[in-house]
Design an enzyme around this catalytic site. Structure first.
Site, PDB file in Angstrom:
ATOM      1  N   SER A 297       0.827  -1.204   0.000  1.00  0.00           N
ATOM      2  CA  SER A 297       0.000   0.000   0.000  1.00  0.00           C
ATOM      3  C   SER A 297       0.864   1.258   0.000  1.00  0.00           C
ATOM      4  CB  SER A 297      -0.900   0.025   1.239  1.00  0.00           C
ATOM      5  OG  SER A 297      -1.759  -1.086   1.252  1.00  0.00           O
TER       6      SER A 297
HETATM    7  N1  SAH Z   1      -0.472  -5.289   4.093  1.00  0.00           N
HETATM    8  C1  SAH Z   1       0.215  -5.075   2.820  1.00  0.00           C
HETATM    9  C2  SAH Z   1      -0.725  -4.932   1.680  1.00  0.00           C
HETATM   10  C3  SAH Z   1      -0.940  -6.223   0.999  1.00  0.00           C
HETATM   11  S1  SAH Z   1      -1.981  -6.156  -0.431  1.00  0.00           S
HETATM   12  C4  SAH Z   1       1.188  -3.919   2.975  1.00  0.00           C
HETATM   13  O1  SAH Z   1       1.970  -3.989   3.902  1.00  0.00           O
HETATM   14  O2  SAH Z   1       1.183  -2.992   2.187  1.00  0.00           O
HETATM   15  C5  SAH Z   1      -3.232  -7.271   0.058  1.00  0.00           C
HETATM   16  C6  SAH Z   1      -2.851  -8.698   0.257  1.00  0.00           C
HETATM   17  O3  SAH Z   1      -4.046  -9.393   0.613  1.00  0.00           O
HETATM   18  C7  SAH Z   1      -2.276  -9.434  -0.941  1.00  0.00           C
HETATM   19  O4  SAH Z   1      -1.005  -9.926  -0.638  1.00  0.00           O
HETATM   20  C8  SAH Z   1      -3.271 -10.584  -1.172  1.00  0.00           C
HETATM   21  O5  SAH Z   1      -2.650 -11.797  -1.581  1.00  0.00           O
HETATM   22  C9  SAH Z   1      -3.900 -10.730   0.197  1.00  0.00           C
HETATM   23  N2  SAH Z   1      -5.217 -11.383   0.242  1.00  0.00           N
HETATM   24  C10 SAH Z   1      -6.237 -11.319  -0.641  1.00  0.00           C
HETATM   25  N3  SAH Z   1      -7.278 -12.058  -0.203  1.00  0.00           N
HETATM   26  C11 SAH Z   1      -6.914 -12.610   0.994  1.00  0.00           C
HETATM   27  C12 SAH Z   1      -7.540 -13.488   1.932  1.00  0.00           C
HETATM   28  N4  SAH Z   1      -8.770 -13.950   1.753  1.00  0.00           N
HETATM   29  N5  SAH Z   1      -6.841 -13.837   3.046  1.00  0.00           N
HETATM   30  C13 SAH Z   1      -5.583 -13.390   3.261  1.00  0.00           C
HETATM   31  N6  SAH Z   1      -4.930 -12.565   2.401  1.00  0.00           N
HETATM   32  C14 SAH Z   1      -5.591 -12.176   1.278  1.00  0.00           C
END
Ligand code: SAH
Length: 215
Positions: free
Chosen positions: A63
């Site tokens: 993000s």
């Molecule tokens: N927290 C991160 C942002 C990650 S983007 C940061 O530090 O910036 C969102 C993430 O959610 C992706 O890696 C994706 O694989 C994950 N995701 C999507 N659906 C999910 C689910 N049902 N359970 C766990 N993770 C999920």
């Protein structure tokens, strides 16, 4: 030339966070301290403090710094909490939350990203109070529930019921709600048995997947 990362961090906190209204000192301090450049892929390191999300592989993103700060600020953490994060990605937001709370449980659907996040957290010395799990965060993580705060880093049309159930009373949850286009960052609070909700901003996140057994 190797960038002065500490200077890039300071500048990011001043221009992208403080100037836009992030005022929680602990949140500002966390983003001024966590080495974001060590969580992004090597070839994007030079852009680590850019004012935008970056690709981390597998079609996923880290993000924008402002969004990580805003989400953390909405949870009003004082350092005593157990926080559940859904969507670990590369582990950056987990590292930020780990500085703001007592303990972080973070779940990532893509096992290779869960491994990457664990490695990033270990290498940066930020993983001591983080449990990083590979699995479907739509179901929450019952074993350690209830959670004082929940942060969901992927968008869905609705907030998974299991997450609302696993939120402590009192507790706060932050999550992008909506479809592929415009989403709103919703802040849900549970207090005295009542659920309240407000919108913090508009946003754009990757979709929350999984949830086949969404309950
Ligand atoms: N927290 C991160 C942002 C990650 S983007 C940061 O530090 O910036 C969102 C993430 O959610 C992706 O890696 C994706 O694989 C994950 N995701 C999507 N659906 C999910 C689910 N049902 N359970 C766990 N993770 C999920």
């Amino acid at each position: 030339m190797i960038p002065n990362w500490a200077e890039e961090r300071r500048s990011m906190v001043a221009t992208q966070l403080a100037r836009r209204g992030i005022s929680d000192r602990r949140v500002l301090r966390a983003l001024a301290e966590i080495p974001r450049e060590q969580f992004v892929p090597l070839d994007l390191r030079i852009q680590a403090y850019a004012d935008e999300p970056l690709a981390i592989g597998f079609g996923q993103t880290i993000s924008q710094p402002y969004m990580t700060a805003l989400m953390a600020e909405q949870l009003c953490l004082d350092g005593s909490e157990t926080v559940l994060e859904v969507g670990t990605g590369c582990g950056y937001a987990a590292a930020v939350l780990a500085m703001l709370a007592a303990r972080v449980v973070t779940i990532e659907l893509i096992p290779a990203l869960a491994d990457l996040a664990r490695e990033n957290l270990r290498r940066t010395g930020r993983g001591g109070n983080v449990l990083a799990i590979a699995g479907d965060g739509c179901l929450g993580y019952e074993d350690l529930a209830p959670y004082d705060a929940i942060s969901v880093a992927a968008a869905a049309p609705e907030i998974p019921a299991a997450l609302v159930r696993q939120l402590r009373d009192p507790g706060s949850l932050v999550m992008p709600v909506g479809g592929d286009g415009d989403q709103e960052l919703r802040v849900v609070t549970k207090l005295d048995g009542h659920i309240g909700s407000c919108v913090a901003t508009h946003c754009r996140f990757v979709p929350l997947r999984g949830g086949k057994e969404r309950r």
